[in-house]
Design a protein around this motif. Structure first.
Motif, mmCIF file in Angstrom:
data_model
loop_
_atom_site.group_PDB
_atom_site.id
_atom_site.type_symbol
_atom_site.label_atom_id
_atom_site.label_comp_id
_atom_site.label_asym_id
_atom_site.label_seq_id
_atom_site.Cartn_x
_atom_site.Cartn_y
_atom_site.Cartn_z
ATOM 1 N N PRO A 548 -31.267 -3.792 -9.704
ATOM 2 C CA PRO A 548 -31.222 -3.566 -8.272
ATOM 3 C C PRO A 548 -31.368 -2.084 -7.952
ATOM 4 N N ARG A 549 -32.104 -1.795 -6.889
ATOM 5 C CA ARG A 549 -32.230 -0.405 -6.472
ATOM 6 C C ARG A 549 -30.878 0.097 -6.000
ATOM 7 N N PRO A 550 -30.499 1.331 -6.361
ATOM 8 C CA PRO A 550 -29.180 1.814 -5.983
ATOM 9 C C PRO A 550 -29.049 1.955 -4.472
ATOM 10 N N ARG A 551 -27.872 1.636 -3.963
ATOM 11 C CA ARG A 551 -27.590 1.818 -2.562
ATOM 12 C C ARG A 551 -26.874 3.141 -2.363
ATOM 13 N N ALA A 552 -27.019 3.708 -1.181
ATOM 14 C CA ALA A 552 -26.335 4.955 -0.887
ATOM 15 C C ALA A 552 -24.831 4.731 -0.995
ATOM 16 N N PRO A 553 -24.103 5.657 -1.637
ATOM 17 C CA PRO A 553 -22.664 5.463 -1.788
ATOM 18 C C PRO A 553 -21.963 5.438 -0.437
ATOM 19 N N LEU A 554 -20.988 4.554 -0.315
ATOM 20 C CA LEU A 554 -20.215 4.460 0.911
ATOM 21 C C LEU A 554 -19.014 5.385 0.834
ATOM 22 N N PRO A 555 -18.549 5.897 1.971
ATOM 23 C CA PRO A 555 -17.307 6.661 1.941
ATOM 24 C C PRO A 555 -16.159 5.748 1.555
ATOM 25 N N PRO A 556 -15.087 6.298 1.011
ATOM 26 C CA PRO A 556 -13.958 5.443 0.621
ATOM 27 C C PRO A 556 -13.344 4.774 1.833
ATOM 28 N N PRO A 557 -12.703 3.616 1.638
ATOM 29 C CA PRO A 557 -12.037 2.951 2.762
ATOM 30 C C PRO A 557 -11.003 3.851 3.415
ATOM 31 N N THR A 558 -10.775 3.641 4.706
ATOM 32 C CA THR A 558 -9.820 4.480 5.434
ATOM 33 C C THR A 558 -8.385 4.198 5.017
ATOM 34 N N LEU A 559 -8.115 2.996 4.507
ATOM 35 C CA LEU A 559 -6.782 2.632 4.039
ATOM 36 C C LEU A 559 -6.773 2.530 2.525
ATOM 37 N N SER A 560 -5.672 2.913 1.895
ATOM 38 C CA SER A 560 -5.517 2.677 0.458
ATOM 39 C C SER A 560 -5.337 1.186 0.224
ATOM 40 N N ARG A 561 -5.458 0.757 -1.037
ATOM 41 C CA ARG A 561 -5.309 -0.674 -1.320
ATOM 42 C C ARG A 561 -3.927 -1.198 -0.919
ATOM 43 N N PRO A 562 -2.821 -0.503 -1.247
ATOM 44 C CA PRO A 562 -1.517 -1.021 -0.797
ATOM 45 C C PRO A 562 -1.409 -1.067 0.732
ATOM 46 N N GLU A 563 -1.924 -0.026 1.425
ATOM 47 C CA GLU A 563 -1.890 -0.025 2.893
ATOM 48 C C GLU A 563 -2.719 -1.182 3.453
ATOM 49 N N PHE A 564 -3.877 -1.414 2.836
ATOM 50 C CA PHE A 564 -4.761 -2.484 3.279
ATOM 51 C C PHE A 564 -4.084 -3.840 3.103
ATOM 52 N N THR A 565 -3.454 -4.041 1.946
ATOM 53 C CA THR A 565 -2.768 -5.308 1.673
ATOM 54 C C THR A 565 -1.661 -5.560 2.683
ATOM 55 N N ALA A 566 -0.868 -4.522 2.953
ATOM 56 C CA ALA A 566 0.214 -4.675 3.923
ATOM 57 C C ALA A 566 -0.341 -4.994 5.311
ATOM 58 N N ALA A 567 -1.456 -4.361 5.669
ATOM 59 C CA ALA A 567 -2.058 -4.602 6.977
ATOM 60 C C ALA A 567 -2.605 -6.023 7.082
ATOM 61 N N VAL A 568 -3.188 -6.553 5.986
ATOM 62 C CA VAL A 568 -3.698 -7.924 5.991
ATOM 63 C C VAL A 568 -2.554 -8.908 6.204
ATOM 64 N N ARG A 569 -1.457 -8.729 5.481
ATOM 65 C CA ARG A 569 -0.318 -9.640 5.615
ATOM 66 C C ARG A 569 0.249 -9.601 7.035
ATOM 67 N N SER A 570 0.340 -8.393 7.578
ATOM 68 C CA SER A 570 0.832 -8.258 8.946
ATOM 69 C C SER A 570 -0.125 -8.920 9.939
ATOM 70 N N ALA A 571 -1.432 -8.725 9.739
ATOM 71 C CA ALA A 571 -2.416 -9.302 10.655
ATOM 72 C C ALA A 571 -2.405 -10.821 10.596
ATOM 73 N N LEU A 572 -2.239 -11.388 9.408
ATOM 74 C CA LEU A 572 -2.167 -12.843 9.303
ATOM 75 C C LEU A 572 -0.968 -13.385 10.078
ATOM 76 N N ARG A 573 0.169 -12.705 9.974
ATOM 77 C CA ARG A 573 1.353 -13.155 10.719
ATOM 78 C C ARG A 573 1.126 -13.079 12.229
ATOM 79 N N ASP A 574 0.314 -12.080 12.656
ATOM 80 C CA ASP A 574 0.107 -11.842 14.089
ATOM 81 C C ASP A 574 -1.186 -12.459 14.615
ATOM 82 N N LEU A 575 -1.805 -13.340 13.843
ATOM 83 C CA LEU A 575 -3.130 -13.822 14.217
ATOM 84 C C LEU A 575 -3.132 -14.533 15.569
#
Length: 676
Positions: A548-575
């Motif tokens: 595959p032709r290389p894709r331009a690198p993306l900037p890192p996510p704005t949230l760390s993995r632990p922050e992202f996980t916590a946000a997903v769990r919170s969002a599911l509760r608040d859906l």
């Protein structure tokens, strides 16, 4: 050794919960667990952890290894004799595939003779035979566990605990996915200095690593014809007995039946397919061992599938085209524009008069009222050229497409796209006797408009299939929103963009054209395949096709993995609570910000994706009730689903983990999270 093994163990929370429930004597807990899965999936590792759990609970453990037994009941009874005299023992029967002939005796005589407080775990490569399920006496006693890959987060933790540096983990995860044996081999290579990541940016396993992986996963193969059958299965999207016969001849029924029984081969309604790591390892190993035979097999499959497209009935066309397209999966733009879904999630149907209202509504929603009027014109004049797409089990169309074959100059006065196509034909070589054009005019799926999805897969496959079956075709034109997303894919397909976009309902559309009079579509595709095969090949996952032709690198996510996980769990509760959801940090994630979706849409899509997993129907039901519909309590949700509370909790925990994993993967890659 035991301490090191315990510290390195990751995941398998659902499987451990089953044993813990049994050890604690909780209501509804099974007293016999039957764990099965392919070689290298972690059965023996889980058995060691089961032994640790039982000893910690004060239970004696009796271990029987099928490799050390003959196929005689007396030998088994002697090996397991201690369990008869050990109250509350845990009997572990590992590598059961070596004494599978004892299964009937074990079920009918030995296990029923044990004391009520004895717990039993059977682990082997093969699923239990149907007689367990057919006997109502085993319904509340036996729990069958199909052991699968580790999740993405568990796989990364696996490498961390094996001492792999953070900079080396991503290429190893790309190779091994969540397969425990592949992860262990990759971690060993990393620890022994076998990865030069700064120089290459990626990792290609050595032939020795691939061979070791295959030896332990495949086990002993009956003969070379069985190996050939697996190599065919590794190349094909889905293998049927018909496809296999085209390569191996009259042995196909026997070989197909054998493959169906292998633990590393799965199936769906349309055929069988191997585990991803097995698929890629078989392809890489064959290409290294015998590149000429690899090329011959690839060309043979390509030729057979191309011929099949010309002859299959209309209702089988998409399956045939999807199988052919899969051979191109390693080409970068093909990989990025297809989801390679398994059949059944989306259905493609001919347009009928009862679909008109739905189709017009979809057109107006996605493209505006002006486009809807254009659709109305074509429905009146070319209804036979339209297709509608429905999600499995739903009646109304969720999308529609059209591969128009207009009469000369037809549509010029009613459709600016058709007018531009006819102008292009007139400015080049005019149509000759018996020649016509085709216009891939509409690809309308409002929820994920003209972006990769199972629906878009079917639209693309339909266009290619119609193209390859069309005689007398002079020009083809494909119309897509002019946002640049499909430009590289169209370039790969030798579709040239017309110089100027065309405006419809305030949106710009680009028309891609190809003149087929010098080289017919089938010959063109054969030439394309041969050109790809002659290119240089790097890497493991794309062993069958160019890199595959290389894709331009993306900037890192704005949230760390632990922050992202916590946000997903919170969002599911608040859906079901929009004000609370508006405060969730995921609103600024790439998943939401880059793809024009609301956070609720993204979460709903992640929940919907559970259906594509093994056992996903239960996970989907649990997650839908818990988050989308919003049950008042977990106990109420369990009662509504007619599940024991502990079973509900296990499915809910697994569903949340899978949702987190899917969302994080899409956040990292920048790809939109679409429903199946």
């Amino acid at each position: 050794m035991s301490t090191a093994r315990r510290s390195a163990f990751v995941g398998r929370e659902t499987e451990l919960a089953l044993l813990r429930d049994a050890l604690a004597g909780r209501p509804g807990a099974a007293s016999v667990l039957y764990v099965h899965g392919p070689g290298g999936i972690g059965k023996s590792t889980l058995m060691r952890q089961y032994a640790n759990e039982a000893r910690a609970a004060g239970r004696p453990v009796v271990h029987v290894d099928g490799r050390a037994l003959s196929s005689a009941p007396e030998a088994f009874e002697k090996a397991a004799a201690a369990v008869v005299h050990a109250p509350g023992a845990l009997l572990l029967i590992d590598t059961f595939e070596y004494c599978q002939s004892l299964e009937g005796w074990l079920r009918e005589e030995f296990l029923p003779s044990l004391a009520d407080d004895v717990l039993v775990v059977v682990a082997g490569r093969h699923a239990p035979d149907v007689n367990w399920a057919a006997d109502p006496g085993w319904a509340d006693v036996l729990k069958v566990v199909a052991l699968d890959d580790l999740s993405a987060s568990e796989a990364e933790l696996f490498l961390e605990r094996r001492g792999v540096a953070p900079a080396h983990r991503q290429p190893l995860l790309a190779f091994a996915s969540g397969h425990p044996l592949a992860l262990a081999l990759a971690a060993h290579v990393a620890r022994t200095g076998g990865i030069d990541l700064p120089a290459s940016g990626s990792w290609r396993p050595t032939p020795e690593v691939v061979a070791s992986l295959l030896r332990q996963i495949l086990g002993h193969l009956p003969g070379p014809r069985h190996r050939l059958a697996l190599e065919v299965c590794a190349q094909a999207h889905l293998t049927t007995e018909t496809l296999l016969r085209a390569v191996v001849g009259d042995d196909a029924p026997e070989l197909f039946a054998w493959m169906r029984e292998q633990p590393y081969v799965d199936h769906c309604a349309e055929g069988i397919f191997p585990h991803d790591i097995v698929r890629e390892a078989l392809a890489a190993d064959l290409r290294w061992r015998d590149p000429e035979r690899f090329d011959q097999l690839y060309r043979h499959l390509h030729g057979h599938l191309l011929e099949r497209i010309a002859s299959v009935p209309s209702e089988r066309l998409l399956h045939a085209v999807g199988s052919l397209q899969f051979l191109y999966r390693g080409e970068g733009h093909m990989a990025q524009s297809h989801l390679w879904h398994l059949p059944g999630l989306v259905e493609d149907h001919p347009y009928g008069p009862s679909d008109e209202a739905h189709v017009l509504a979809l057109a107006e929603r996605a493209e505006g009222p002006g486009s809807a009027e254009t659709v109305r014109y074509w429905l009146r004049t070319r209804p036979q050229d339209f297709r509608v797409q429905r999600l499995r089990g739903t009646a109304p169309a969720v999308a529609f497409s059209a591969w128009l074959r207009p009469e000369p100059a037809q549509g010029r006065e009613h459709d600016p796209i058709a007018a531009a196509a006819w102008d292009h034909v007139a400015s080049h070589v005019p149509l000759g006797p018996g020649e016509h054009i085709a216009l891939g005019r509409f690809h309308v799926h409002p929820r994920h408009y003209q972006r990769p999805s199972p629906v878009m897969d079917l639209m693309l496959w339909r266009m290619l299939g119609e193209l390859l079956r069309d005689s007398g075709l002079a020009w083809s034109f494909i119309v897509l929103r002019d946002d640049g997303f499909w430009n590289a894919h169209m370039e790969f397909c030798d579709m040239t963009p017309l110089e100027q976009p065309v405006a419809v309902s305030g949106s710009a559309y680009r028309i891609f054209a190809h003149d087929w009079r010098d080289l017919a579509p089938g010959a063109w595709l054969t030439d394309k395949q041969q050109a790809l095969m002659s290119g240089t090949d790097e890497g493991f996952a794309d062993a069958g096709t160019p890199v595959p032709r290389p894709r331009a690198p993306l900037p890192p996510p704005t949230l760390s993995r632990p922050e992202f996980t916590a946000a997903v769990r919170s969002a599911l509760r608040d859906l079901t609570q929009p004000p609370a959801l508006e405060l969730n940090p995921l609103r600024h994630s790439r998943l939401v910000a880059d793809h024009g979706m609301t956070l609720r849409d993204v979460l709903a899509n992640a929940v919907a994706c559970l259906v594509t997993e093994r056992g996903g129907d239960k996970a989907l039901r649990v997650a839908t009730l818990a988050f989308v519909e919003g049950a008042p309590t977990q106990e109420a949700a369990a009662r509504r689903l007619n599940m024991p509370y502990s079973t509900y909790r296990r499915h809910l925990t697994a569903a949340i983990s899978r949702i987190e994993e899917v969302m994080w993967r899409h956040e990292e890659t920048g790809l939109p999270l679409l429903p199946p």
